[in-house]
Design an enzyme around this catalytic site. Structure first.
Site, PDB file in Angstrom:
ATOM      1  N   GLN A 188      18.999  18.661  32.221  1.00 34.27           N
ATOM      2  CA  GLN A 188      19.797  17.435  32.168  1.00 34.27           C
ATOM      3  C   GLN A 188      20.769  17.409  33.339  1.00 34.27           C
ATOM      4  OE1 GLN A 188      21.086  16.541  27.794  1.00 34.27           O
ATOM      5  NE2 GLN A 188      20.784  18.744  27.928  1.00 34.27           N
ATOM      6  N   ASN A 189      20.835  18.507  34.064  1.00 32.95           N
ATOM      7  CA  ASN A 189      21.830  18.634  35.126  1.00 32.95           C
ATOM      8  C   ASN A 189      21.378  17.893  36.377  1.00 32.95           C
ATOM      9  OD1 ASN A 189      23.225  20.202  33.344  1.00 32.95           O
ATOM     10  ND2 ASN A 189      22.542  22.142  34.221  1.00 32.95           N
ATOM     11  N   HIS A 232      17.784  13.700  34.478  1.00 34.87           N
ATOM     12  CA  HIS A 232      18.879  12.777  34.796  1.00 34.87           C
ATOM     13  C   HIS A 232      19.074  12.585  36.284  1.00 34.87           C
ATOM     14  CE1 HIS A 232      20.659  13.825  30.608  1.00 34.87           C
ATOM     15  NE2 HIS A 232      19.567  13.091  30.566  1.00 34.87           N
ATOM     16  N   ALA A 285      25.131  31.594  29.748  1.00 33.51           N
ATOM     17  CA  ALA A 285      23.840  31.589  30.449  1.00 33.51           C
ATOM     18  C   ALA A 285      23.728  32.763  31.405  1.00 33.51           C
ATOM     19  CB  ALA A 285      23.707  30.265  31.204  1.00 33.51           C
ATOM     20  N   TYR A 340      31.321   9.952  42.782  1.00 39.60           N
ATOM     21  CA  TYR A 340      30.132  10.801  42.967  1.00 39.60           C
ATOM     22  C   TYR A 340      30.223  11.587  44.266  1.00 39.60           C
ATOM     23  CZ  TYR A 340      27.728   9.264  38.793  1.00 39.60           C
ATOM     24  OH  TYR A 340      27.396   9.059  37.478  1.00 39.60           O
ATOM     25  N   ASN A 366      24.287  29.737  23.917  1.00 40.41           N
ATOM     26  CA  ASN A 366      25.494  28.935  24.081  1.00 40.41           C
ATOM     27  C   ASN A 366      26.666  29.707  23.494  1.00 40.41           C
ATOM     28  OD1 ASN A 366      27.474  26.770  23.882  1.00 40.41           O
ATOM     29  ND2 ASN A 366      25.745  25.357  24.120  1.00 40.41           N
TER      30      ASN A 366
HETATM   31  P1  NAD Z   1      21.080   6.585  25.393  1.00 41.21           P
HETATM   32  O1  NAD Z   1      21.397   6.996  24.011  1.00 41.21           O
HETATM   33  O2  NAD Z   1      21.444   5.215  25.844  1.00 41.21           O
HETATM   34  O3  NAD Z   1      19.505   6.785  25.634  1.00 41.21           O
HETATM   35  C1  NAD Z   1      19.106   7.324  26.848  1.00 41.21           C
HETATM   36  C2  NAD Z   1      18.122   6.366  27.508  1.00 41.21           C
HETATM   37  O4  NAD Z   1      16.865   6.933  27.247  1.00 41.21           O
HETATM   38  C3  NAD Z   1      18.103   4.950  26.970  1.00 41.21           C
HETATM   39  O5  NAD Z   1      17.812   4.033  28.013  1.00 41.21           O
HETATM   40  C4  NAD Z   1      16.945   4.949  25.986  1.00 41.21           C
HETATM   41  O6  NAD Z   1      16.228   3.724  25.947  1.00 41.21           O
HETATM   42  C5  NAD Z   1      16.031   5.983  26.615  1.00 41.21           C
HETATM   43  N1  NAD Z   1      15.285   6.669  25.598  1.00 41.21           N
HETATM   44  C6  NAD Z   1      15.707   6.948  24.365  1.00 41.21           C
HETATM   45  N2  NAD Z   1      14.714   7.585  23.691  1.00 41.21           N
HETATM   46  C7  NAD Z   1      13.684   7.682  24.549  1.00 41.21           C
HETATM   47  C8  NAD Z   1      12.390   8.228  24.453  1.00 41.21           C
HETATM   48  N3  NAD Z   1      11.966   8.786  23.318  1.00 41.21           N
HETATM   49  N4  NAD Z   1      11.577   8.180  25.514  1.00 41.21           N
HETATM   50  C9  NAD Z   1      12.023   7.634  26.657  1.00 41.21           C
HETATM   51  N5  NAD Z   1      13.233   7.087  26.820  1.00 41.21           N
HETATM   52  C10 NAD Z   1      14.029   7.118  25.761  1.00 41.21           C
HETATM   53  O7  NAD Z   1      21.721   7.679  26.345  1.00 41.21           O
HETATM   54  P2  NAD Z   1      23.064   7.493  27.125  1.00 41.21           P
HETATM   55  O8  NAD Z   1      24.065   8.418  26.533  1.00 41.21           O
HETATM   56  O9  NAD Z   1      23.402   6.059  27.233  1.00 41.21           O
HETATM   57  O10 NAD Z   1      22.718   8.012  28.597  1.00 41.21           O
HETATM   58  C11 NAD Z   1      21.532   7.569  29.187  1.00 41.21           C
HETATM   59  C12 NAD Z   1      20.997   8.747  29.910  1.00 41.21           C
HETATM   60  O11 NAD Z   1      21.776   8.943  31.111  1.00 41.21           O
HETATM   61  C13 NAD Z   1      21.155  10.026  29.078  1.00 41.21           C
HETATM   62  O12 NAD Z   1      20.026  10.826  29.224  1.00 41.21           O
HETATM   63  C14 NAD Z   1      22.389  10.661  29.702  1.00 41.21           C
HETATM   64  O13 NAD Z   1      22.374  12.042  29.566  1.00 41.21           O
HETATM   65  C15 NAD Z   1      22.250  10.235  31.136  1.00 41.21           C
HETATM   66  N6  NAD Z   1      23.563  10.271  31.792  1.00 41.21           N
HETATM   67  C16 NAD Z   1      23.675  10.943  32.969  1.00 41.21           C
HETATM   68  C17 NAD Z   1      24.895  11.008  33.563  1.00 41.21           C
HETATM   69  C18 NAD Z   1      25.020  11.760  34.857  1.00 41.21           C
HETATM   70  O14 NAD Z   1      26.079  11.790  35.459  1.00 41.21           O
HETATM   71  N7  NAD Z   1      23.907  12.388  35.252  1.00 41.21           N
HETATM   72  C19 NAD Z   1      26.008  10.384  32.998  1.00 41.21           C
HETATM   73  C20 NAD Z   1      25.820   9.711  31.820  1.00 41.21           C
HETATM   74  C21 NAD Z   1      24.600   9.648  31.212  1.00 41.21           C
HETATM   75  N1  APR Z   2      26.831  29.245  29.353  1.00 39.44           N
HETATM   76  C1  APR Z   2      26.144  28.506  28.433  1.00 39.44           C
HETATM   77  N2  APR Z   2      26.645  27.405  27.847  1.00 39.44           N
HETATM   78  C2  APR Z   2      27.895  27.047  28.180  1.00 39.44           C
HETATM   79  C3  APR Z   2      28.677  27.758  29.117  1.00 39.44           C
HETATM   80  C4  APR Z   2      28.083  28.897  29.709  1.00 39.44           C
HETATM   81  N3  APR Z   2      28.757  29.628  30.605  1.00 39.44           N
HETATM   82  N4  APR Z   2      29.882  27.122  29.233  1.00 39.44           N
HETATM   83  C5  APR Z   2      29.833  26.055  28.409  1.00 39.44           C
HETATM   84  N5  APR Z   2      28.660  26.020  27.760  1.00 39.44           N
HETATM   85  C6  APR Z   2      28.171  25.035  26.802  1.00 39.44           C
HETATM   86  C7  APR Z   2      29.233  24.374  25.964  1.00 39.44           C
HETATM   87  O1  APR Z   2      29.498  25.142  24.812  1.00 39.44           O
HETATM   88  C8  APR Z   2      28.512  23.044  25.609  1.00 39.44           C
HETATM   89  O2  APR Z   2      27.752  23.215  24.446  1.00 39.44           O
HETATM   90  O3  APR Z   2      27.595  24.003  27.566  1.00 39.44           O
HETATM   91  C9  APR Z   2      27.573  22.806  26.790  1.00 39.44           C
HETATM   92  C10 APR Z   2      27.995  21.651  27.673  1.00 39.44           C
HETATM   93  O4  APR Z   2      27.838  20.468  26.899  1.00 39.44           O
HETATM   94  P1  APR Z   2      28.119  19.052  27.592  1.00 39.44           P
HETATM   95  O5  APR Z   2      29.383  19.131  28.358  1.00 39.44           O
HETATM   96  O6  APR Z   2      27.950  18.022  26.515  1.00 39.44           O
HETATM   97  O7  APR Z   2      26.957  18.909  28.669  1.00 39.44           O
HETATM   98  P2  APR Z   2      25.451  18.493  28.372  1.00 39.44           P
HETATM   99  O8  APR Z   2      25.014  18.947  27.019  1.00 39.44           O
HETATM  100  O9  APR Z   2      24.657  18.919  29.547  1.00 39.44           O
HETATM  101  O10 APR Z   2      25.523  16.880  28.368  1.00 39.44           O
HETATM  102  C11 APR Z   2      24.258  16.170  28.267  1.00 39.44           C
HETATM  103  O11 APR Z   2      25.341  14.059  28.752  1.00 39.44           O
HETATM  104  O12 APR Z   2      26.964  12.915  29.920  1.00 39.44           O
HETATM  105  C12 APR Z   2      25.618  13.207  29.852  1.00 39.44           C
HETATM  106  O13 APR Z   2      24.070  13.187  31.591  1.00 39.44           O
HETATM  107  C13 APR Z   2      25.141  13.909  31.080  1.00 39.44           C
HETATM  108  O14 APR Z   2      23.431  15.543  31.290  1.00 39.44           O
HETATM  109  C14 APR Z   2      24.617  15.243  30.583  1.00 39.44           C
HETATM  110  C15 APR Z   2      24.319  14.953  29.148  1.00 39.44           C
END
Ligand code: NAD
Ligand code: APR
Length: 240
Positions: free
Chosen positions: A100-101, A118, A228, A65, A210
């Site tokens: 989600q970022n 997140h 975007a 991180y 997208n």
């Molecule tokens: P997951 O499928 O386990 O579910 C996400 C979490 O949200 C679970 O704890 C679940 O209980 C909860 N949840 C599900 N539905 C819900 C609802 N309706 N209301 C409230 N909470 C609800 O997801 P995941 O793939 O295990 O990841 C968990 C979360 O962490 C996701 O949102 C993912 O995007 C995020 N994440 C972030 C990073 C990062 O680097 N920021 C990395 C991995 C995952």
């Molecule tokens: N403009 C718009 N969209 C783009 C661009 C761009 N310049 N470049 C790539 N993309 C799109 C890709 O086509 C893809 O659909 O962005 C999306 C990225 O998807 P992911 O890599 O899956 O990222 P995201 O959807 O944010 O993941 C959701 O998963 O691992 C967890 O917590 C993490 O928040 C993340 C969540």
């Protein structure tokens, strides 16, 4: 089609925007699932983005991180982030931004009230107690820093796999989805819930921005194929 979506933006009193990693791609931040350049193509998320992984190897996860933080500190919001922030400032209360970022780029661009589902990679918190640990003294430096009294560790303030999302932020995001006339879904593959589910509960029209197909295309009233940084200024700028 973009003119149609632009008209929807003009007509919508309440707009929800859901963004994912693609929003920051043109700022130089890698996405997660891109087969070649995505973070998960090079690192195993189960080895890094879980509490279990952190407890097993705190230094490895902390360093990963720290590397991402250093990279994000070097980049800047792109014109897509800026277009969203400028629109929200010109039309107070009309646009709710849900992301989600964890890179904080929407906040740095000036978007108000960002719902960061997140968390934020630029912040950390205690691993074993939610807020204060053993008092006010600063943690001892380390990889990760730790409490000098009980040894509790600092961890990145992001949501890891299998962790709950911040309750208030998610509730506000659900409310925005249910009340909006239009939802723009920008730069997300739509594979991770519950964030992706917001696009399926939107009351109004859903437009996806997208360059690639997503798991949410079937729920969309319009799919704009583009980036975007290209599409958001076209939709949100040069307004009366
Ligand atoms: P997951 O499928 O386990 O579910 C996400 C979490 O949200 C679970 O704890 C679940 O209980 C909860 N949840 C599900 N539905 C819900 C609802 N309706 N209301 C409230 N909470 C609800 O997801 P995941 O793939 O295990 O990841 C968990 C979360 O962490 C996701 O949102 C993912 O995007 C995020 N994440 C972030 C990073 C990062 O680097 N920021 C990395 C991995 C995952
Ligand atoms: N403009 C718009 N969209 C783009 C661009 C761009 N310049 N470049 C790539 N993309 C799109 C890709 O086509 C893809 O659909 O962005 C999306 C990225 O998807 P992911 O890599 O899956 O990222 P995201 O959807 O944010 O993941 C959701 O998963 O691992 C967890 O917590 C993490 O928040 C993340 C969540």
């Amino acid at each position: 089609m973009i003119d149609q979506v632009r008209q929807w933006v003009v007509d919508a009193r309440r707009i929800a925007v859901l963004t994912g990693a693609g929003m920051s791609a043109e700022s130089g931040v890698p996405t997660f699932r891109d087969a070649q350049t995505g973070l998960w193509a090079r690192f195993d998320p189960q080895q890094l983005a879980t509490e279990e992984a952190f407890r097993a190897n705190p230094a490895l996860v902390w360093d990963w991180y720290a590397m991402r933080r250093a990279m994000i500190a070097e980049v800047a919001p792109n014109v897509g982030h800026v277009a969203l922030a400028a629109f929200a400032q010109r039309h107070p209360g009309r646009l709710t931004l849900i992301t989600q970022n964890v890179d904080g780029l929407h906040q740095r661009a000036g978007s108000p009230g960002v719902l960061a589902l997140h968390g934020n990679i630029m912040e950390d918190r205690w691993l074993d107690v939610p807020r204060t640990c053993c008092g006010t003294q600063a943690p001892l430096p380390g990889r990760p820093p730790k409490c000098g009294v009980c040894g509790n560790l600092r961890r990145p303030a992001v949501v890891w796999f299998c962790e709950m999302l911040p309750e208030q932020a998610f509730e506000e995001a659900e409310r925005a989805a249910r009340e909006c006339e239009l939802m723009l879904v920008v730069g997300t593959s739509g594979v991770v819930y519950p964030a992706a589910g917001l696009a399926r509960m939107a009351r109004g029209r859903v437009a996806i921005l997208n360059p690639e197909p997503t798991e949410l295309d079937d729920a969309a009233d319009a799919v704009l194929s583009g980036t975007a940084a290209t599409l958001l200024p076209q939709l949100l700028e040069n307004w009366p």
